[in-house]
Design a protein around this motif. Structure first.
Motif, PDB file in Angstrom:
ATOM      1  N   GLN A 163       9.140  49.488  50.967  1.00 55.67           N
ATOM      2  CA  GLN A 163       8.919  48.432  51.964  1.00 55.67           C
ATOM      3  C   GLN A 163       9.972  47.337  51.780  1.00 55.67           C
ATOM      4  OE1 GLN A 163       6.155  49.880  50.484  1.00 55.67           O
ATOM      5  NE2 GLN A 163       5.512  50.908  52.361  1.00 55.67           N
ATOM      6  N   GLY A 164      10.858  47.191  52.758  1.00 51.11           N
ATOM      7  CA  GLY A 164      11.936  46.208  52.681  1.00 51.11           C
ATOM      8  C   GLY A 164      13.264  46.803  52.275  1.00 51.11           C
ATOM      9  N   SER A 165      13.256  47.929  51.581  1.00 48.30           N
ATOM     10  CA  SER A 165      14.456  48.707  51.214  1.00 48.30           C
ATOM     11  C   SER A 165      15.414  48.010  50.262  1.00 48.30           C
ATOM     12  CB  SER A 165      15.249  49.123  52.473  1.00 48.30           C
ATOM     13  OG  SER A 165      14.474  49.886  53.350  1.00 48.30           O
ATOM     14  N   GLN A 166      15.121  46.789  49.819  1.00 44.03           N
ATOM     15  CA  GLN A 166      16.126  46.045  49.065  1.00 44.03           C
ATOM     16  C   GLN A 166      16.333  46.597  47.657  1.00 44.03           C
ATOM     17  OE1 GLN A 166      13.138  44.847  50.048  1.00 44.03           O
ATOM     18  NE2 GLN A 166      12.381  43.242  48.705  1.00 44.03           N
ATOM     19  N   LEU A 167      17.568  46.461  47.179  1.00 42.55           N
ATOM     20  CA  LEU A 167      17.878  46.661  45.772  1.00 42.55           C
ATOM     21  C   LEU A 167      17.213  45.536  44.991  1.00 42.55           C
ATOM     22  CD1 LEU A 167      21.662  47.330  46.325  1.00 42.55           C
ATOM     23  CD2 LEU A 167      20.006  49.061  45.585  1.00 42.55           C
TER      24      LEU A 167
END
Length: 381
Positions: free
Chosen positions: A292-296
């Motif tokens: 959820q959000g895909s962020q590193l």
């Protein structure tokens, strides 16, 4: 990859590999208010208390903040992007989170909010000035809504590295040597909170500040009882914004979980992590990429054990994307990376946690034994 389907309400479902495998079922929470009081433009800053401002400043600089202002009793931290300071730390007896401040889109929103809630709009006399309305959310967190605060100019930023990708080669006759230095913070991204009154708190943020849900999580096998976590973004219409500005989940406690700050790229995040490790700080979890959000992401504990996140390359959504729905599980927190830690999940046992659970089960809130067992199962899944 399929094109997102559009609902009768004009919202893109985007549940074909784009966003979430599942959308809402008939009658489930819509993830937005029909007629919010205002639509907050962004998260302005977070407020904390700490007994030792000198130690707080040392960690802040190591983590990548710049100091915007310092008085005997307060410390204002900022990123490189122009705007307001993104963290204020006030001198207090213990280390604790106070609450968030959101930025109103215009001054009239403060008056509209004041009329709707009965809270006065007043002039701010501290660093940054402007006007503010002070509210209290259903969990008991003080929530400030501000407008007209001083906009700080941009600071020098870390530049992203030039990368070679297969046949697309743009860097030649030059070695890659990212410096071992703090991962310079660009801006505040989001804050995550735990609450015993998840449903009431969720509706308050949607109805009062016009936030909208990007993703819901539910307990596996208990979807009919509603969501237990929400990733919530600001609504700036067609302008894409962070996948979540605020995230909340149901739990036995009421408090701060972590806050997240954007850095330039993966190299800045990784080199900045090595810099922190060399100075004796403790990583909580990372490096990895969220679902959820895909962020590193890369999570760290400050000297008072509060959790902060470096992140890069997060999802950006406009207002016309409807919420995704997914079962809640520890394994569902990341696409890749090391296994999620007990420290990150808050599963390390302590007498204080036992007392917290007992108080929650005895109190009038949304947590019951079945939901508590479901949350424990999800966090061990």
């Amino acid at each position: 990859m399929s094109e997102p389907r559009t609902t009768a309400a004009g919202l893109k479902t985007a549940h074909q590999d784009l966003h979430s495998e599942q959308g809402a079922l008939r009658g489930e929470h819509p993830g937005r208010s029909r007629n919010p009081v205002i639509k907050a433009a962004d998260l302005a800053w977070l407020e904390f208390e700490k007994p030792d401002l000198d130690r707080a400043e040392v960690f802040a600089r190591d983590f990548g903040f710049s100091v915007a202002a310092r008085t005997p009793d307060s410390l204002w931290l900022r990123g490189t992007y122009p705007g307001t300071a993104c963290v204020v730390i006030r001198r207090g007896h213990t280390s604790r989170f106070i609450g968030p401040a959101f930025r109103a889109a215009d001054d009239a929103d403060l008056d509209r909010l004041s009329r709707a809630t009965g809270a006065p709009a007043r002039e701010r006399t501290e660093f940054g000035g402007g006007r503010v309305v002070d509210l209290l959310d259903p969990s008991g967190f003080p929530v400030r809504v501000v407008h007209g605060t001083e906009q700080l100019p941009a600071l020098p930023d870390q530049q992203p590295l030039t990368l070679n990708f297969g046949a697309h080669r743009t860097r030649t006759n030059a070695a890659q040597r990212p410096p071992r230095e703090p991962a310079r913070i660009r801006r505040l991204g989001h804050v995550v909170l735990e609450t015993r009154v998840f449903g009431r708190a969720l509706d308050w943020y949607l109805d009062t500040l016009g936030l909208i849900v990007s993703d819901f999580l539910f307990l596996d096998g208990r979807r009919d009882q509603g969501p237990t976590m929400a990733f919530i973004r600001c609504d700036q219409g067609s302008v894409p914004v962070d996948h979540h500005t605020l995230a909340m989940h149901l739990g036995p406690g009421t408090g701060y979980v972590h806050s997240a700050y954007q850095v330039t790229d993966l190299d800045a995040l990784a080199a900045g992590g090595d810099y922190l490790a060399e100075r004796g700080y403790r990583r909580s979890w990372g490096i990895g990429r969220h679902i959820q959000g895909s962020q590193l992401f890369d999570y760290w504990r400050d000297p008072d054990r509060l959790m902060l996140e470096h992140f890069a390359d997060g999802d950006l959504f406009s207002c016309d994307l409807e919420p995704g729905w997914a079962p809640m599980s520890a394994s569902g927190l990341a696409q890749w990376g090391p296994p999620v830690t007990r420290d990150f999940l808050g599963l390390n046992p302590s007498p204080a946690k036992v007392r917290e659970v007992v108080r929650a089960l005895r109190a009038d809130n949304e947590l019951d034994p079945a939901r508590l067992l479901g949350l424990m199962k999800a966090m061990n899944a």
